[in-house]
Motif scaffolding. Sequence first.
Motif, PDB file in Angstrom:
ATOM      1  N   ARG A   1     -13.367 -22.279   0.807  1.00 50.71           N
ATOM      2  CA  ARG A   1     -14.832 -21.584   0.886  1.00 50.71           C
ATOM      3  C   ARG A   1     -14.693 -20.211   1.241  1.00 50.71           C
ATOM      4  N   ALA A   2     -13.714 -19.669   1.900  1.00 54.08           N
ATOM      5  CA  ALA A   2     -13.586 -18.432   2.155  1.00 54.08           C
ATOM      6  C   ALA A   2     -13.366 -16.813   0.842  1.00 54.08           C
ATOM      7  N   VAL A   3     -11.689 -17.610   0.632  1.00 52.07           N
ATOM      8  CA  VAL A   3     -11.542 -17.722  -0.778  1.00 52.07           C
ATOM      9  C   VAL A   3     -11.887 -18.069  -2.250  1.00 52.07           C
ATOM     10  N   ALA A   4     -12.690 -19.116  -2.412  1.00 56.74           N
ATOM     11  CA  ALA A   4     -14.066 -18.682  -2.880  1.00 56.74           C
ATOM     12  C   ALA A   4     -15.308 -17.922  -3.105  1.00 56.74           C
ATOM     13  N   LEU A   5     -15.860 -17.742  -2.506  1.00 55.81           N
ATOM     14  CA  LEU A   5     -16.373 -16.477  -2.606  1.00 55.81           C
ATOM     15  C   LEU A   5     -16.128 -14.772  -2.506  1.00 55.81           C
ATOM     16  N   ASN A   6     -14.455 -14.931  -2.224  1.00 54.93           N
ATOM     17  CA  ASN A   6     -14.083 -13.404  -2.366  1.00 54.93           C
ATOM     18  C   ASN A   6     -12.371 -13.891  -2.534  1.00 54.93           C
ATOM     19  N   GLN A   7     -12.011 -13.551  -4.020  1.00 58.17           N
ATOM     20  CA  GLN A   7     -10.577 -14.092  -4.529  1.00 58.17           C
ATOM     21  C   GLN A   7      -9.725 -13.036  -3.829  1.00 58.17           C
ATOM     22  N   ASN A   8     -10.488 -11.844  -3.853  1.00 59.66           N
ATOM     23  CA  ASN A   8      -9.349 -10.471  -3.576  1.00 59.66           C
ATOM     24  C   ASN A   8      -9.528 -10.305  -2.107  1.00 59.66           C
TER      25      ASN A   8
ATOM     26  N   PHE B   1      -8.376 -10.422   1.019  1.00 60.52           N
ATOM     27  CA  PHE B   1      -6.536 -10.429   1.585  1.00 60.52           C
ATOM     28  C   PHE B   1      -6.534 -10.766   3.349  1.00 60.52           C
ATOM     29  N   GLU B   2      -7.890 -11.186   3.454  1.00 60.81           N
ATOM     30  CA  GLU B   2      -8.441 -11.565   5.115  1.00 60.81           C
ATOM     31  C   GLU B   2      -8.299 -13.190   4.560  1.00 60.81           C
ATOM     32  N   ALA B   3      -9.194 -13.176   3.309  1.00 57.05           N
ATOM     33  CA  ALA B   3      -9.287 -14.708   3.278  1.00 57.05           C
ATOM     34  C   ALA B   3      -8.580 -15.053   3.006  1.00 57.05           C
ATOM     35  N   TRP B   4      -7.598 -14.572   1.989  1.00 52.16           N
ATOM     36  CA  TRP B   4      -6.531 -15.390   1.807  1.00 52.16           C
ATOM     37  C   TRP B   4      -4.798 -15.799   2.988  1.00 52.16           C
TER      38      TRP B   4
ATOM     39  N   GLU C   1       0.824 -25.052   0.451  1.00 53.07           N
ATOM     40  CA  GLU C   1      -0.091 -24.383   0.106  1.00 53.07           C
ATOM     41  C   GLU C   1      -0.207 -23.163   0.846  1.00 53.07           C
ATOM     42  N   ALA C   2       0.318 -22.752   1.873  1.00 54.15           N
ATOM     43  CA  ALA C   2       0.484 -21.633   3.002  1.00 54.15           C
ATOM     44  C   ALA C   2       1.359 -21.029   2.831  1.00 54.15           C
ATOM     45  N   VAL C   3       1.906 -20.750   1.806  1.00 48.61           N
ATOM     46  CA  VAL C   3       2.864 -20.056   1.423  1.00 48.61           C
ATOM     47  C   VAL C   3       2.281 -19.183   0.323  1.00 48.61           C
ATOM     48  N   ARG C   4       1.555 -20.305  -0.426  1.00 46.48           N
ATOM     49  CA  ARG C   4       1.477 -19.903  -1.726  1.00 46.48           C
ATOM     50  C   ARG C   4       0.108 -18.609  -1.307  1.00 46.48           C
ATOM     51  N   SER C   5      -0.698 -18.797  -0.250  1.00 45.19           N
ATOM     52  CA  SER C   5      -2.324 -18.565   0.931  1.00 45.19           C
ATOM     53  C   SER C   5      -0.929 -17.203   0.813  1.00 45.19           C
ATOM     54  N   PHE C   6      -0.418 -16.612   1.286  1.00 48.03           N
ATOM     55  CA  PHE C   6       0.171 -16.060   1.941  1.00 48.03           C
ATOM     56  C   PHE C   6       0.674 -14.953   1.356  1.00 48.03           C
ATOM     57  N   GLU C   7       1.001 -15.435  -0.131  1.00 48.32           N
ATOM     58  CA  GLU C   7       1.907 -14.642  -0.618  1.00 48.32           C
ATOM     59  C   GLU C   7       0.507 -13.935  -1.745  1.00 48.32           C
ATOM     60  N   ARG C   8      -0.398 -14.985  -2.057  1.00 56.06           N
ATOM     61  CA  ARG C   8      -0.728 -14.403  -2.581  1.00 56.06           C
ATOM     62  C   ARG C   8      -2.643 -12.770  -1.961  1.00 56.06           C
ATOM     63  N   GLY C   9      -2.841 -13.172  -0.898  1.00 53.62           N
ATOM     64  CA  GLY C   9      -2.671 -11.733   0.209  1.00 53.62           C
ATOM     65  C   GLY C   9      -1.860 -10.813  -0.289  1.00 53.62           C
ATOM     66  N   ILE C  10      -1.179 -11.226   0.502  1.00 51.39           N
ATOM     67  CA  ILE C  10       0.264 -10.314  -0.216  1.00 51.39           C
ATOM     68  C   ILE C  10       0.106  -9.295  -0.981  1.00 51.39           C
ATOM     69  N   ARG C  11      -0.405 -10.108  -2.268  1.00 54.27           N
ATOM     70  CA  ARG C  11      -0.159  -9.173  -3.345  1.00 54.27           C
ATOM     71  C   ARG C  11      -1.671  -8.781  -3.338  1.00 54.27           C
ATOM     72  N   MET C  12      -2.620  -8.651  -2.665  1.00 58.54           N
ATOM     73  CA  MET C  12      -4.012  -8.052  -3.106  1.00 58.54           C
ATOM     74  C   MET C  12      -3.682  -7.202  -2.147  1.00 58.54           C
ATOM     75  N   SER C  13      -2.752  -7.005  -1.083  1.00 57.36           N
ATOM     76  CA  SER C  13      -2.852  -5.947   0.007  1.00 57.36           C
ATOM     77  C   SER C  13      -1.667  -5.263   0.549  1.00 57.36           C
ATOM     78  N   PRO C  14      -0.652  -4.858  -0.812  1.00 52.06           N
ATOM     79  CA  PRO C  14       0.970  -5.351  -0.556  1.00 52.06           C
ATOM     80  C   PRO C  14       1.388  -4.082   0.726  1.00 52.06           C
ATOM     81  N   ILE C  15      -0.043  -2.991   1.046  1.00 57.65           N
ATOM     82  CA  ILE C  15       0.891  -2.217   2.067  1.00 57.65           C
ATOM     83  C   ILE C  15      -0.310  -2.626   3.231  1.00 57.65           C
ATOM     84  N   ASP C  16      -0.722  -3.845   3.656  1.00 56.70           N
ATOM     85  CA  ASP C  16      -1.643  -4.199   5.016  1.00 56.70           C
ATOM     86  C   ASP C  16      -1.635  -3.427   6.042  1.00 56.70           C
ATOM     87  N   PRO C  17      -1.608  -3.336   7.203  1.00 58.58           N
ATOM     88  CA  PRO C  17      -1.262  -2.561   8.428  1.00 58.58           C
ATOM     89  C   PRO C  17      -1.014  -4.111   9.038  1.00 58.58           C
TER      90      PRO C  17
END
Length: 205
Positions: free
Chosen positions: A60-67, A69-72, A87-103
């Motif tokens: 539900r979190a990623v459906a509400l905001n697909q962009n 990082f926190e949700a993915w 599915e975990a790998v896919r989620s982490f990869e998506r999150g990293i794309r959203m915020s590639p220099i996240d702290p």
Amino acid sequence: MNNVLLGYSIDRQFERKEAVRLVRLALSVDNSDPETLALACVTLAFVAGDYESAVEMADRAVALNQNSFEAWHARGWVYFLAGLPQEAVRSFERGIRMSPIDPRLHVSLTGMGMAFIELRRFDEAIVAGKKAQRQNPSYSSAYVCLASALAHLGRDADAREAVARLLEVDPTYGISVRIGRAGQTNAKLIIEGLRKAGLSPTAPR
């Protein structure tokens, strides 16, 4: 949750119950905010082992905001803990794309590395673990990932070195400590790798 996972808790059982109570309270205020759902789902997965509710919230979190990082990022950990590493790998990869220099990228990279271990993709786990280590050399879970993956590949000296680095960062760490903090997860290959790497079954004295 962090008190339990990072080993700061004096009364682990109380902290687990308190974390769940606060999740329920937060959701009673607003159960449609993606950031709240992200934090809630990962907390329920880690401290309560309620994977069914956590997966539903993560989706539900990623459906509400697909962009987000926190949700993915949260979805990655929830699916990993629920025993669904692909599915975990896919989620982490998506999150990293959203915020590639996240702290907090090192946390996502470590989660992805651990999911790779459960998929027997040990070389990729080492790459992810090393990236996490470079971003935050004091993050103990990065060394957990590296030690396990290296041991599975028979790189015993490198695996023992990773264990040594792990114990420099967290001198109390042992296999029973990991299980006590994170609960009985589906990460059987990680535990097996840590045993091969020579990590003590109990906390070092």
